[in-house]
Design a protein around this motif. Structure first.
Motif, mmCIF file in Angstrom:
data_model
loop_
_atom_site.group_PDB
_atom_site.id
_atom_site.type_symbol
_atom_site.label_atom_id
_atom_site.label_comp_id
_atom_site.label_asym_id
_atom_site.label_seq_id
_atom_site.Cartn_x
_atom_site.Cartn_y
_atom_site.Cartn_z
ATOM 1 N N LEU A 1 0.827 -1.204 0.000
ATOM 2 C CA LEU A 1 0.000 0.000 0.000
ATOM 3 C C LEU A 1 0.861 1.252 0.000
ATOM 4 C CD1 LEU A 1 -2.692 -1.324 2.441
ATOM 5 C CD2 LEU A 1 -3.198 -0.340 0.201
ATOM 6 N N ALA A 2 1.994 1.182 0.702
ATOM 7 C CA ALA A 2 2.922 2.315 0.747
ATOM 8 C C ALA A 2 4.301 1.776 1.094
ATOM 9 C CB ALA A 2 2.467 3.326 1.796
ATOM 10 N N PHE A 3 5.323 2.594 0.833
ATOM 11 C CA PHE A 3 6.678 2.240 1.247
ATOM 12 C C PHE A 3 7.425 3.521 1.584
ATOM 13 C CE2 PHE A 3 7.173 3.179 -3.213
ATOM 14 C CZ PHE A 3 8.491 3.603 -3.407
ATOM 15 N N ASP A 4 8.507 3.381 2.372
ATOM 16 C CA ASP A 4 9.240 4.586 2.753
ATOM 17 C C ASP A 4 10.600 4.648 2.063
ATOM 18 O OD1 ASP A 4 11.060 3.057 4.256
ATOM 19 O OD2 ASP A 4 10.214 3.624 6.202
ATOM 20 N N VAL A 5 11.326 5.706 2.333
ATOM 21 C CA VAL A 5 12.569 5.976 1.609
ATOM 22 C C VAL A 5 13.677 4.968 1.921
ATOM 23 C CG1 VAL A 5 12.154 8.453 1.313
ATOM 24 C CG2 VAL A 5 13.289 7.628 3.402
ATOM 25 N N ASP A 6 13.470 4.143 2.939
ATOM 26 C CA ASP A 6 14.456 3.127 3.292
ATOM 27 C C ASP A 6 14.032 1.721 2.866
ATOM 28 O OD1 ASP A 6 16.165 5.026 4.478
ATOM 29 O OD2 ASP A 6 15.022 4.939 6.342
ATOM 30 N N GLY A 7 12.912 1.624 2.142
ATOM 31 C CA GLY A 7 12.491 0.323 1.627
ATOM 32 C C GLY A 7 11.560 -0.470 2.526
ATOM 33 N N HIS A 8 11.120 0.130 3.627
ATOM 34 C CA HIS A 8 10.123 -0.542 4.468
ATOM 35 C C HIS A 8 8.752 -0.395 3.810
ATOM 36 C CE1 HIS A 8 12.561 -1.221 8.202
ATOM 37 N NE2 HIS A 8 13.339 -0.369 7.555
ATOM 38 N N ARG A 9 7.943 -1.437 3.892
ATOM 39 C CA ARG A 9 6.654 -1.413 3.203
ATOM 40 C C ARG A 9 5.487 -1.521 4.176
ATOM 41 N NH1 ARG A 9 5.165 -6.949 3.226
ATOM 42 N NH2 ARG A 9 3.399 -6.720 1.820
ATOM 43 N N VAL A 10 4.350 -1.030 3.712
ATOM 44 C CA VAL A 10 3.090 -1.227 4.418
ATOM 45 C C VAL A 10 2.240 -2.147 3.563
ATOM 46 C CG1 VAL A 10 1.005 -0.135 5.323
ATOM 47 C CG2 VAL A 10 3.195 1.078 5.438
ATOM 48 N N GLY A 11 1.951 -3.340 4.092
ATOM 49 C CA GLY A 11 1.075 -4.274 3.390
ATOM 50 C C GLY A 11 -0.317 -4.208 3.989
ATOM 51 N N TYR A 12 -1.045 -5.322 3.896
ATOM 52 C CA TYR A 12 -2.414 -5.343 4.428
ATOM 53 C C TYR A 12 -2.468 -5.775 5.887
ATOM 54 C CZ TYR A 12 -3.864 -4.656 -0.392
ATOM 55 O OH TYR A 12 -4.042 -4.145 -1.654
ATOM 56 N N GLY A 13 -1.303 -6.102 6.454
ATOM 57 C CA GLY A 13 -1.249 -6.338 7.891
ATOM 58 C C GLY A 13 -1.355 -7.779 8.341
ATOM 59 N N LYS A 14 -1.424 -8.720 7.412
ATOM 60 C CA LYS A 14 -1.566 -10.130 7.791
ATOM 61 C C LYS A 14 -0.229 -10.863 7.885
ATOM 62 C CE LYS A 14 -6.083 -9.882 7.724
ATOM 63 N NZ LYS A 14 -6.839 -9.833 8.997
ATOM 64 N N GLY A 15 0.809 -10.309 7.286
ATOM 65 C CA GLY A 15 2.135 -10.909 7.405
ATOM 66 C C GLY A 15 2.441 -12.030 6.431
ATOM 67 N N PHE A 16 1.597 -12.226 5.411
ATOM 68 C CA PHE A 16 1.841 -13.294 4.431
ATOM 69 C C PHE A 16 3.234 -13.182 3.809
ATOM 70 C CE2 PHE A 16 -2.836 -13.628 4.317
ATOM 71 C CZ PHE A 16 -2.984 -15.010 4.331
ATOM 72 N N TYR A 17 3.551 -11.978 3.343
ATOM 73 C CA TYR A 17 4.814 -11.813 2.617
ATOM 74 C C TYR A 17 6.022 -11.838 3.543
ATOM 75 C CZ TYR A 17 2.985 -11.445 -2.064
ATOM 76 O OH TYR A 17 2.404 -11.754 -3.287
ATOM 77 N N ASP A 18 5.877 -11.374 4.775
ATOM 78 C CA ASP A 18 6.997 -11.453 5.718
ATOM 79 C C ASP A 18 7.346 -12.924 5.986
ATOM 80 O OD1 ASP A 18 7.359 -8.688 6.069
ATOM 81 O OD2 ASP A 18 5.705 -8.611 7.493
ATOM 82 N N ARG A 19 6.326 -13.765 6.139
ATOM 83 C CA ARG A 19 6.572 -15.197 6.336
ATOM 84 C C ARG A 19 7.209 -15.810 5.086
ATOM 85 N NH1 ARG A 19 1.926 -13.951 9.044
ATOM 86 N NH2 ARG A 19 1.794 -14.645 11.219
ATOM 87 N N PHE A 20 6.737 -15.392 3.920
ATOM 88 C CA PHE A 20 7.266 -15.870 2.643
ATOM 89 C C PHE A 20 8.744 -15.476 2.507
ATOM 90 C CE2 PHE A 20 6.813 -14.939 -2.227
ATOM 91 C CZ PHE A 20 7.620 -16.035 -2.528
#
Length: 199
Positions: A127-146
């Motif tokens: 949904l958004a990302f910051d200047v250091d490459g951190h992202r905002v997803g939908y909050g369920k953590g699917f991709y972090d686990r992946f």
């Protein structure tokens, strides 16, 4: 600075406010930017399929581009398990049969399963990302686990209609940062440590 929750709400609204013409134009620009990325060393590319009701970037033109110009790349799509927030990954080819789950996500019914350990390029929804490459997803953590199951050198490439914000307020040291982010305007390169090195 805003929290992930605040940014989630803000950027969901920003995407919903785009006209159909603006969305089509932004998707075209995203494709042009994606075409600048070197793919010759990529073997397995994981792609997300867009959730239309959330106005996610349209990945189908990118998929078609890869199929035409990089036919040796094996495309991979996932099926989500909402009981443990994990994903199973399957080869995407002309035989893949899809169904749309109750959240509006097109998913493969079955197919040839692929281990995350062999995937070397991931197109990441956000949904958004910051200047250091951190992202905002939908909050369920699917991709972090992946990401945790992938090799360290796997490219994690976000797709966004919007340029980065300054910094996400509640990011932490356990967040897995993007290695790149593609916007309609440019490509941001974060390397492996989360600092944009494009300039």
């Amino acid at each position: 600075m805003k929290s992930k929750k605040e940014l989630r709400q803000e950027f969901k609204m920003k995407r919903c406010q785009l006209s159909k013409e603006d969305e089509e134009s932004l998707n075209h620009e995203l494709l042009l930017q994606f075409q600048k990325i070197a793919l010759t060393k990529v073997s397995y590319m994981h792609v997300f399929l867009p959730i239309q009701k959330y106005h996610e970037p349209n990945t189908y033109p990118i998929i078609n581009y890869v199929k035409e110009f990089f036919p040796k790349i094996i495309l991979v799509v996932s099926r989500s398990n909402f009981s443990d927030y994990s994903m199973q990954h399957y080869i995407l080819d002309h035989q893949t049969i899809f169904e749309t789950n109750e959240w509006g996500i097109p998913e493969p019914v079955a197919g040839v399963e692929v281990s995350p350990s062999v995937i070397d390029f991931i197109l990441v929804p956000l949904l958004a990302f910051d200047v250091d490459g951190h992202r905002v997803g939908y909050g369920k953590g699917f991709y972090d686990r992946f990401f945790a199951l992938c090799a360290l050198e796997t490219q994690r490439v976000g797709l966004s209609f919007f340029d980065p914000i300054g910094q996400i307020a509640d990011r932490n040291e356990h967040d897995v940062v993007l290695t790149k982010a593609i916007t309609p305007n440019r490509i941001y390169n974060f390397g492996t440590h989360g600092r944009d090195t494009s300039f």
